[in-house]
Design a protein around this motif. Structure first.
Motif, PDB file in Angstrom:
ATOM      1  N   GLU A 244       0.844  -1.192   0.000  1.00 18.50           N
ATOM      2  CA  GLU A 244       0.000   0.000   0.000  1.00 18.50           C
ATOM      3  C   GLU A 244       0.881   1.243   0.000  1.00 18.50           C
ATOM      4  OE1 GLU A 244      -3.682   2.121   2.451  1.00 18.50           O
ATOM      5  OE2 GLU A 244      -2.837   0.224   3.157  1.00 18.50           O
ATOM      6  N   VAL A 245       0.540   2.207  -0.867  1.00 17.48           N
ATOM      7  CA  VAL A 245       1.353   3.407  -1.002  1.00 17.48           C
ATOM      8  C   VAL A 245       0.474   4.653  -0.915  1.00 17.48           C
ATOM      9  CG1 VAL A 245       3.144   2.297  -2.384  1.00 17.48           C
ATOM     10  CG2 VAL A 245       1.179   3.334  -3.536  1.00 17.48           C
ATOM     11  N   THR A 246       1.045   5.726  -0.413  1.00 15.46           N
ATOM     12  CA  THR A 246       0.409   7.044  -0.448  1.00 15.46           C
ATOM     13  C   THR A 246       1.215   8.003  -1.304  1.00 15.46           C
ATOM     14  OG1 THR A 246       1.564   7.685   1.580  1.00 15.46           O
ATOM     15  CG2 THR A 246      -0.659   6.783   1.813  1.00 15.46           C
ATOM     16  N   ASP A 247       2.349   7.542  -1.793  1.00 15.66           N
ATOM     17  CA  ASP A 247       3.185   8.340  -2.684  1.00 15.66           C
ATOM     18  C   ASP A 247       3.348   7.560  -3.984  1.00 15.66           C
ATOM     19  OD1 ASP A 247       5.118   9.724  -4.067  1.00 15.66           O
ATOM     20  OD2 ASP A 247       6.477   9.982  -2.369  1.00 15.66           O
ATOM     21  N   VAL A 248       2.743   8.065  -5.054  1.00 14.25           N
ATOM     22  CA  VAL A 248       2.830   7.382  -6.345  1.00 14.25           C
ATOM     23  C   VAL A 248       3.775   8.127  -7.283  1.00 14.25           C
ATOM     24  CG1 VAL A 248       0.617   6.196  -6.258  1.00 14.25           C
ATOM     25  CG2 VAL A 248       0.703   8.555  -7.055  1.00 14.25           C
ATOM     26  N   GLY A 249       4.734   8.825  -6.717  1.00 11.00           N
ATOM     27  CA  GLY A 249       5.753   9.493  -7.520  1.00 11.00           C
ATOM     28  C   GLY A 249       5.168  10.559  -8.414  1.00 11.00           C
TER      29      GLY A 249
ATOM     30  N   SER B 283       3.117  13.826 -14.189  1.00  9.88           N
ATOM     31  CA  SER B 283       2.904  15.237 -13.868  1.00  9.88           C
ATOM     32  C   SER B 283       3.962  16.118 -14.505  1.00  9.88           C
ATOM     33  CB  SER B 283       2.894  15.437 -12.354  1.00  9.88           C
ATOM     34  OG  SER B 283       4.146  15.062 -11.799  1.00  9.88           O
ATOM     35  N   SER B 284       5.140  15.562 -14.792  1.00  9.25           N
ATOM     36  CA  SER B 284       6.202  16.364 -15.395  1.00  9.25           C
ATOM     37  C   SER B 284       5.899  16.705 -16.849  1.00  9.25           C
ATOM     38  CB  SER B 284       7.541  15.630 -15.315  1.00  9.25           C
ATOM     39  OG  SER B 284       7.486  14.405 -16.028  1.00  9.25           O
ATOM     40  N   ASN B 285       5.004  15.938 -17.487  1.00 14.48           N
ATOM     41  CA  ASN B 285       4.649  16.192 -18.884  1.00 14.48           C
ATOM     42  C   ASN B 285       3.361  16.989 -19.035  1.00 14.48           C
ATOM     43  OD1 ASN B 285       6.853  14.690 -19.765  1.00 14.48           O
ATOM     44  ND2 ASN B 285       5.702  12.774 -19.797  1.00 14.48           N
ATOM     45  N   LEU B 286       2.684  17.250 -17.933  1.00 15.92           N
ATOM     46  CA  LEU B 286       1.393  17.924 -17.992  1.00 15.92           C
ATOM     47  C   LEU B 286       1.519  19.378 -17.566  1.00 15.92           C
ATOM     48  CD1 LEU B 286      -0.918  15.227 -16.341  1.00 15.92           C
ATOM     49  CD2 LEU B 286      -0.767  15.770 -18.773  1.00 15.92           C
ATOM     50  N   GLN B 287       0.690  20.220 -18.169  1.00 19.93           N
ATOM     51  CA  GLN B 287       0.577  21.605 -17.726  1.00 19.93           C
ATOM     52  C   GLN B 287      -0.547  21.647 -16.690  1.00 19.93           C
ATOM     53  OE1 GLN B 287      -0.039  23.778 -21.372  1.00 19.93           O
ATOM     54  NE2 GLN B 287       2.083  23.556 -22.023  1.00 19.93           N
ATOM     55  N   LEU B 288      -0.209  21.261 -15.466  1.00 15.15           N
ATOM     56  CA  LEU B 288      -1.221  21.131 -14.423  1.00 15.15           C
ATOM     57  C   LEU B 288      -1.657  22.505 -13.933  1.00 15.15           C
ATOM     58  CD1 LEU B 288       0.354  18.215 -12.378  1.00 15.15           C
ATOM     59  CD2 LEU B 288      -1.473  18.085 -14.052  1.00 15.15           C
ATOM     60  N   PRO B 289      -2.945  22.661 -13.609  1.00 13.60           N
ATOM     61  CA  PRO B 289      -3.444  23.942 -13.106  1.00 13.60           C
ATOM     62  C   PRO B 289      -2.752  24.350 -11.812  1.00 13.60           C
ATOM     63  CG  PRO B 289      -5.241  22.475 -13.716  1.00 13.60           C
ATOM     64  CD  PRO B 289      -3.978  21.664 -13.736  1.00 13.60           C
ATOM     65  N   ASP B 290      -3.255  23.960 -10.637  1.00 12.86           N
ATOM     66  CA  ASP B 290      -2.586  24.278  -9.372  1.00 12.86           C
ATOM     67  C   ASP B 290      -2.317  23.042  -8.575  1.00 12.86           C
ATOM     68  OD1 ASP B 290      -4.787  25.232 -10.213  1.00 12.86           O
ATOM     69  OD2 ASP B 290      -5.545  26.226  -8.554  1.00 12.86           O
ATOM     70  N   TRP B 291      -2.352  21.876  -9.201  1.00 11.24           N
ATOM     71  CA  TRP B 291      -2.093  20.659  -8.458  1.00 11.24           C
ATOM     72  C   TRP B 291      -1.012  19.858  -9.155  1.00 11.24           C
ATOM     73  CZ3 TRP B 291      -4.244  17.043 -11.928  1.00 11.24           C
ATOM     74  CH2 TRP B 291      -5.315  17.499 -12.702  1.00 11.24           C
ATOM     75  N   GLY B 292      -0.332  19.035  -8.379  1.00  5.18           N
ATOM     76  CA  GLY B 292       0.807  18.297  -8.904  1.00  5.18           C
ATOM     77  C   GLY B 292       0.571  16.807  -8.905  1.00  5.18           C
ATOM     78  N   ALA B 293       1.613  16.060  -8.578  1.00  4.85           N
ATOM     79  CA  ALA B 293       1.510  14.605  -8.583  1.00  4.85           C
ATOM     80  C   ALA B 293       0.857  14.123  -7.284  1.00  4.85           C
ATOM     81  CB  ALA B 293       2.895  13.997  -8.756  1.00  4.85           C
ATOM     82  N   LYS B 294       0.934  12.814  -7.063  1.00  2.00           N
ATOM     83  CA  LYS B 294       0.357  12.179  -5.879  1.00  2.00           C
ATOM     84  C   LYS B 294      -1.152  12.427  -5.789  1.00  2.00           C
ATOM     85  CE  LYS B 294       4.706  12.969  -3.419  1.00  2.00           C
ATOM     86  NZ  LYS B 294       5.369  13.565  -2.251  1.00  2.00           N
ATOM     87  N   CYS B 295      -1.805  12.461  -6.956  1.00  2.00           N
ATOM     88  CA  CYS B 295      -3.225  12.794  -6.978  1.00  2.00           C
ATOM     89  C   CYS B 295      -4.031  11.719  -7.692  1.00  2.00           C
ATOM     90  CB  CYS B 295      -3.455  14.118  -7.705  1.00  2.00           C
ATOM     91  SG  CYS B 295      -2.833  15.553  -6.837  1.00  2.00           S
TER      92      CYS B 295
ATOM     93  N   GLY C 145      -8.399  14.070  -5.426  1.00  2.00           N
ATOM     94  CA  GLY C 145      -8.049  13.607  -4.091  1.00  2.00           C
ATOM     95  C   GLY C 145      -6.546  13.444  -3.959  1.00  2.00           C
ATOM     96  N   ARG C 146      -5.972  14.050  -2.969  1.00  6.12           N
ATOM     97  CA  ARG C 146      -4.538  13.904  -2.725  1.00  6.12           C
ATOM     98  C   ARG C 146      -4.297  12.684  -1.855  1.00  6.12           C
ATOM     99  NH1 ARG C 146      -1.310  17.894  -4.426  1.00  6.12           N
ATOM    100  NH2 ARG C 146       0.355  16.922  -3.240  1.00  6.12           N
ATOM    101  N   LEU C 147      -3.329  11.870  -2.256  1.00  3.46           N
ATOM    102  CA  LEU C 147      -3.036  10.654  -1.509  1.00  3.46           C
ATOM    103  C   LEU C 147      -2.221  10.929  -0.260  1.00  3.46           C
ATOM    104  CD1 LEU C 147      -2.137   8.269  -4.471  1.00  3.46           C
ATOM    105  CD2 LEU C 147      -4.215   8.253  -3.094  1.00  3.46           C
ATOM    106  N   ASP C 148      -1.474  12.059  -0.248  1.00  5.13           N
ATOM    107  CA  ASP C 148      -0.591  12.300   0.891  1.00  5.13           C
ATOM    108  C   ASP C 148      -1.317  12.855   2.105  1.00  5.13           C
ATOM    109  OD1 ASP C 148      -1.125  14.641  -0.411  1.00  5.13           O
ATOM    110  OD2 ASP C 148       0.963  15.251  -0.690  1.00  5.13           O
ATOM    111  N   ASP C 149      -2.312  13.741   1.897  1.00  2.00           N
ATOM    112  CA  ASP C 149      -2.994  14.319   3.052  1.00  2.00           C
ATOM    113  C   ASP C 149      -4.502  14.061   3.067  1.00  2.00           C
ATOM    114  OD1 ASP C 149      -3.985  16.025   1.110  1.00  2.00           O
ATOM    115  OD2 ASP C 149      -2.772  17.746   1.723  1.00  2.00           O
ATOM    116  N   GLY C 150      -5.027  13.379   2.038  1.00  2.00           N
ATOM    117  CA  GLY C 150      -6.436  13.010   2.036  1.00  2.00           C
ATOM    118  C   GLY C 150      -7.399  14.112   1.649  1.00  2.00           C
ATOM    119  N   THR C 151      -6.913  15.296   1.297  1.00  2.00           N
ATOM    120  CA  THR C 151      -7.820  16.385   0.937  1.00  2.00           C
ATOM    121  C   THR C 151      -8.480  16.109  -0.409  1.00  2.00           C
ATOM    122  OG1 THR C 151      -6.007  17.636  -0.067  1.00  2.00           O
ATOM    123  CG2 THR C 151      -6.513  18.093   2.232  1.00  2.00           C
TER     124      THR C 151
END
Length: 427
Positions: free
Chosen positions: A330-335, A352-364, A393-399
């Motif tokens: 089980e992981v909460t960090d998917v790189g 996430s490095s190839n995407l022009q993400l709005p205000d959110w990054g990886a681990k989502c 949904g963020r995997l690291d903090d659950g928000t």
């Protein structure tokens, strides 16, 4: 391409181009005050400008400005980065009159209406690398809704090749008799493709197509240009199809069933291996991560009352161990993965490095469609619906953040196409 091409103009600044022109004093004022003719830009400059455009929508509009601009830019640009995906909203696929499909564009926060008559009467059983996988009657094909290109796949009536992988705990003599007498499909057979995946763009000669059928072939694949399918595994003569989802990674095919058990298929040296189960439910996804990791995602949340059952969202992610042991971690960090989950097991993972993400990054996790079930008092059974809004949904903090608002309430039955994600592409 309907509304998507109806916009005018190109976003972003375009370098001004001035040309020296001798103006005749006798020319009328309207002619004398006209701006530069942008269609006269040198082709080499237009090519440079087109190469700086990173949005697929802007690139399409750039090419629509005039003939010189279109001639100077490639119809198959390879410089465009991977685009934020669009969500295909559910619709009744058995409607013969309606071919308008609605796509929610994450980057523009709006819905595009595309008239796609190619999808009329067809189920969309997968979406990969910008292409939709369509199944209509006995025909499965690939379709790019942006370029309108179509790729044909082998007919199911052609006798298939066979890898010879037998089910677990099955008598080999009985198995050979079973698949020998049940391998050919007749033109009268009716069946569904429950899900299909691509390993790359079908414009790539190495592209493979995998299908999960509800007939005697449970798993099969072909390469672009093949004349027949190759069956990986035939259906058992007595059993229930337990497969929930499958994915391809690094030369192996992985399948997860309702009990959470994962099977790994070796297609080079035909064999398979069974991994220990994770969790027993149908709400699972199996997806290849951007670095080749095999991920299983499942939803464990559920609340209910007397007349309404609402499937709450509480996803957990497991990764297959990389040390050679068949175990799940089980992981909460998917790189750098951003995971997009749709309906019916349709999922994709983008970097996430190839995407022009709005205000959110990886681990989502980006997902849609809470499942609602209402007790129909009049008819005495449960009605199932999808309440569609896109949440992050963020995997690291659950928000959890709603990033689309309400996109509609859609009935869930065999007449309705389930939602799925499409990464729009000109390739």
């Amino acid at each position: 391409m309907g509304e998507y091409l109806s916009k005018s103009g190109v976003s972003g600044a375009i370098p001004q181009y001035s040309s020296r022109r001798e103006i005749n004093p006798k020319t009328n004022n309207n002619t004398a005050t006209m701006g530069p003719d942008w269609s006269l830009l040198p082709p080499e400059l237009l090519e440079i400008i087109a190469g700086k455009v990173t949005s697929l929508g802007d690139y399409i509009r750039f090419r629509a400005v005039c003939h010189p601009w279109r001639s100077a830019s490639s119809p198959r640009p390879r410089h465009l980065p991977v685009q934020l995906p669009w969500l295909l909203l559910p619709y009744r696929f058995d409607s013969v009159d309606d071919s308008i499909r609605l796509f929610y564009d994450l980057s523009a926060s709006k819905i595009h209406k595309l008239d796609l008559p190619e999808t009329r009467g067809a189920t969309i059983c997968g979406s990969y690398h910008g292409w939709l996988i369509l199944h209509n009657g006995q025909v499965t094909s690939l379709f790019n809704p942006i370029t309108r290109d179509t790729v044909s796949l082998p007919p199911y009536t052609a006798p298939p090749s066979n890898l010879g992988i037998a089910p677990f705990d099955y008598d080999m003599d009985d198995f050979e008799l079973w698949h020998d007498t049940n391998s050919a499909m007749s033109p009268a057979d009716t069946f569904f493709v429950k899900k299909a995946i691509l390993t790359s763009s079908p414009l790539d000669a190495s592209c493979m197509v995998f299908v999960h059928l509800d007939l005697c072939w449970e798993l099969a694949f072909c390469k672009i240009g093949d004349e027949r399918w190759t069956v990986i595994e035939f259906a058992l003569s007595w059993g229930v199809d337990m497969r929930v989802d499958f994915s391809y990674s690094k030369g192996f095919l992985y399948n997860v069933d309702r009990l959470g058990q994962v099977t790994k298929y070796n297609l080079i040296n035909p064999s398979k291996m069974l991994f220990v189960g994770i969790v027993s439910n149908n709400d699972k996804y199996l997806v290849q991560g951007v670095d080749g990791d095999v991920l299983v995602i499942y939803n464990s949340g559920r609340t209910s009352d007397d007349e309404v059952v609402e499937r709450e969202i509480q996803y957990k992610v497991y990764k297959l161990g990389n040390d050679g042991k068949p175990e799940w971690i089980e992981v909460t960090d998917v790189g750098q993965n951003v995971l997009f989950l749709g309906g019916g097991g349709h999922a994709l993972s983008l970097s996430s490095s190839n995407l022009q993400l709005p205000d959110w990054g990886a681990k989502c996790l980006c997902y849609d469609s809470k499942k609602l079930e209402y007790w129909n008092k009049q008819l005495g059974y449960w009605d199932s619906w999808f309440k569609t809004n896109i949440e992050l949904g963020r995997l690291d903090d659950g928000t959890v953040t709603d990033i689309s608002g309400n996109l509609g309430l859609f009935q869930m039955n065999r007449h309705w196409q389930k939602s799925l994600w499409l990464t729009p592409s000109l390739l």
